[in-house]
Design a protein around this motif. Sequence first.
Motif, PDB file in Angstrom:
ATOM      1  N   ILE A  21       0.283  -2.388 -10.741  1.00  0.00           N
ATOM      2  CA  ILE A  21       0.923  -3.133 -12.130  1.00  0.00           C
ATOM      3  C   ILE A  21       0.043  -2.815 -13.528  1.00  0.00           C
ATOM      4  O   ILE A  21       0.817  -2.454 -14.464  1.00  0.00           O
ATOM      5  N   GLU A  22      -1.157  -3.059 -13.098  1.00  0.00           N
ATOM      6  CA  GLU A  22      -2.179  -2.706 -14.385  1.00  0.00           C
ATOM      7  C   GLU A  22      -1.832  -1.290 -14.823  1.00  0.00           C
ATOM      8  O   GLU A  22      -1.640  -0.936 -16.254  1.00  0.00           O
ATOM      9  N   LYS A  23      -1.624  -0.076 -14.031  1.00  0.00           N
ATOM     10  CA  LYS A  23      -1.477   1.161 -14.329  1.00  0.00           C
ATOM     11  C   LYS A  23      -0.078   1.435 -15.199  1.00  0.00           C
ATOM     12  O   LYS A  23       0.123   2.085 -16.023  1.00  0.00           O
ATOM     13  N   GLU A  24       1.028   0.612 -14.692  1.00  0.00           N
ATOM     14  CA  GLU A  24       2.120   0.854 -15.299  1.00  0.00           C
ATOM     15  C   GLU A  24       2.005   0.075 -16.761  1.00  0.00           C
ATOM     16  O   GLU A  24       2.781   0.522 -17.616  1.00  0.00           O
ATOM     17  N   VAL A  25       1.320  -1.089 -16.768  1.00  0.00           N
ATOM     18  CA  VAL A  25       1.054  -1.391 -18.278  1.00  0.00           C
ATOM     19  C   VAL A  25       0.457  -0.446 -18.903  1.00  0.00           C
ATOM     20  O   VAL A  25       0.826  -0.419 -20.206  1.00  0.00           O
ATOM     21  N   LYS A  26      -0.497   0.222 -18.588  1.00  0.00           N
ATOM     22  CA  LYS A  26      -1.251   1.187 -19.307  1.00  0.00           C
ATOM     23  C   LYS A  26      -0.427   2.192 -19.770  1.00  0.00           C
ATOM     24  O   LYS A  26      -0.574   2.881 -20.868  1.00  0.00           O
ATOM     25  N   LYS A  27       0.262   2.838 -19.067  1.00  0.00           N
ATOM     26  CA  LYS A  27       1.359   3.861 -19.332  1.00  0.00           C
ATOM     27  C   LYS A  27       2.436   3.393 -20.131  1.00  0.00           C
ATOM     28  O   LYS A  27       2.874   4.358 -20.753  1.00  0.00           O
TER      29      LYS A  27
ATOM     30  N   GLU B 116       0.948  -1.214  -0.146  1.00  0.00           N
ATOM     31  CA  GLU B 116       0.075  -0.247  -0.029  1.00  0.00           C
ATOM     32  C   GLU B 116       0.851   1.193   0.059  1.00  0.00           C
ATOM     33  O   GLU B 116       0.284   2.447   0.110  1.00  0.00           O
ATOM     34  N   SER B 117       1.982   1.016  -0.112  1.00  0.00           N
ATOM     35  CA  SER B 117       2.691   2.437  -0.188  1.00  0.00           C
ATOM     36  C   SER B 117       2.831   3.124  -1.430  1.00  0.00           C
ATOM     37  O   SER B 117       2.577   2.280  -2.321  1.00  0.00           O
ATOM     38  N   GLU B 118       3.661   4.397  -1.483  1.00  0.00           N
ATOM     39  CA  GLU B 118       3.483   4.877  -2.882  1.00  0.00           C
ATOM     40  C   GLU B 118       4.906   4.815  -3.497  1.00  0.00           C
ATOM     41  O   GLU B 118       5.246   5.340  -4.391  1.00  0.00           O
ATOM     42  N   ALA B 119       5.554   3.692  -3.174  1.00  0.00           N
ATOM     43  CA  ALA B 119       7.007   3.595  -3.573  1.00  0.00           C
ATOM     44  C   ALA B 119       6.774   2.847  -5.080  1.00  0.00           C
ATOM     45  O   ALA B 119       5.619   2.432  -5.605  1.00  0.00           O
ATOM     46  N   PRO B 120       7.741   3.188  -6.005  1.00  0.00           N
ATOM     47  CA  PRO B 120       7.738   2.877  -7.366  1.00  0.00           C
ATOM     48  C   PRO B 120       7.538   1.247  -7.442  1.00  0.00           C
ATOM     49  O   PRO B 120       7.937   0.358  -6.687  1.00  0.00           O
ATOM     50  N   LEU B 121       6.838   0.768  -8.605  1.00  0.00           N
ATOM     51  CA  LEU B 121       6.863  -0.674  -8.677  1.00  0.00           C
ATOM     52  C   LEU B 121       8.057  -1.524  -8.342  1.00  0.00           C
ATOM     53  O   LEU B 121       7.953  -2.461  -7.773  1.00  0.00           O
ATOM     54  N   PHE B 122       9.007  -1.157  -9.236  1.00  0.00           N
ATOM     55  CA  PHE B 122      10.309  -2.078  -9.247  1.00  0.00           C
ATOM     56  C   PHE B 122      10.840  -1.833  -7.772  1.00  0.00           C
ATOM     57  O   PHE B 122      11.561  -3.122  -7.433  1.00  0.00           O
ATOM     58  N   GLU B 123      10.786  -0.778  -6.959  1.00  0.00           N
ATOM     59  CA  GLU B 123      11.317  -0.668  -5.564  1.00  0.00           C
ATOM     60  C   GLU B 123      10.376  -1.977  -4.598  1.00  0.00           C
ATOM     61  O   GLU B 123      10.986  -2.483  -3.942  1.00  0.00           O
TER      62      GLU B 123
END
Length: 205
Positions: free
Chosen positions: A138-144, A77-84
């Motif tokens: 994950i889904e947001k990063e795919v769409k971006k 639930e953090s705001e950290a980037p996906l890879f982190e």
Amino acid sequence: MVKKKKDDTTEEKILAAARKVFTTKGMAGARMQDIADEAGINKAMLHYYFRDKDKLFEVIFMEEANKFFPKINIIFESEAPLFEKIELFVNEYIDEMVENPYLPWFIMNEANRDAEQFFAKVWAMTKNPRPMKFLEQIEKEVKKGTIKRVNPLHLLLNLLSMTIFPFIARPMIIKNLKMSAQQFDEVIEQRRKEIPKFIIESIKK
């Protein structure tokens, strides 16, 4: 007749001894006598506090779950980037498995015996993992277009299986690959970097 009051210090001593015995001998190999000896008490005293090995292990598991699942939820639930988040997730799970290598077997055994009852009890006493924000991220990063098209659920399952399976298969891995316990531990430490690297390289554009 006055009922004897249980002593918190003795109970903690028993739990500490049980963790050590479970870690070195596993759930199946541990005996109540081993735990009593490690705690420096007699077996009758041990049974006074915990009627059997399963009950003792359940208490330890619930304590660990109460510490572990909130840590995972903080990552999810953090705001950290996906890879982190992927790196943090793998490290947190490996930390837990290294400290308590008997937990995967316990969960598998209990889940196979009665999954509905077991998880109802676990979630009633602990904060269950909440991966929805992670899956949505994950889904947001795919769409971006920042990562390849990937099913979020499969990505989560890949993370879990790649992290946990070596601990479940530890005896087989050590025997078949003729490894020492120390060599196995060294491989696990290497996987802290190898798993995130493998996952990230497979999804980034």
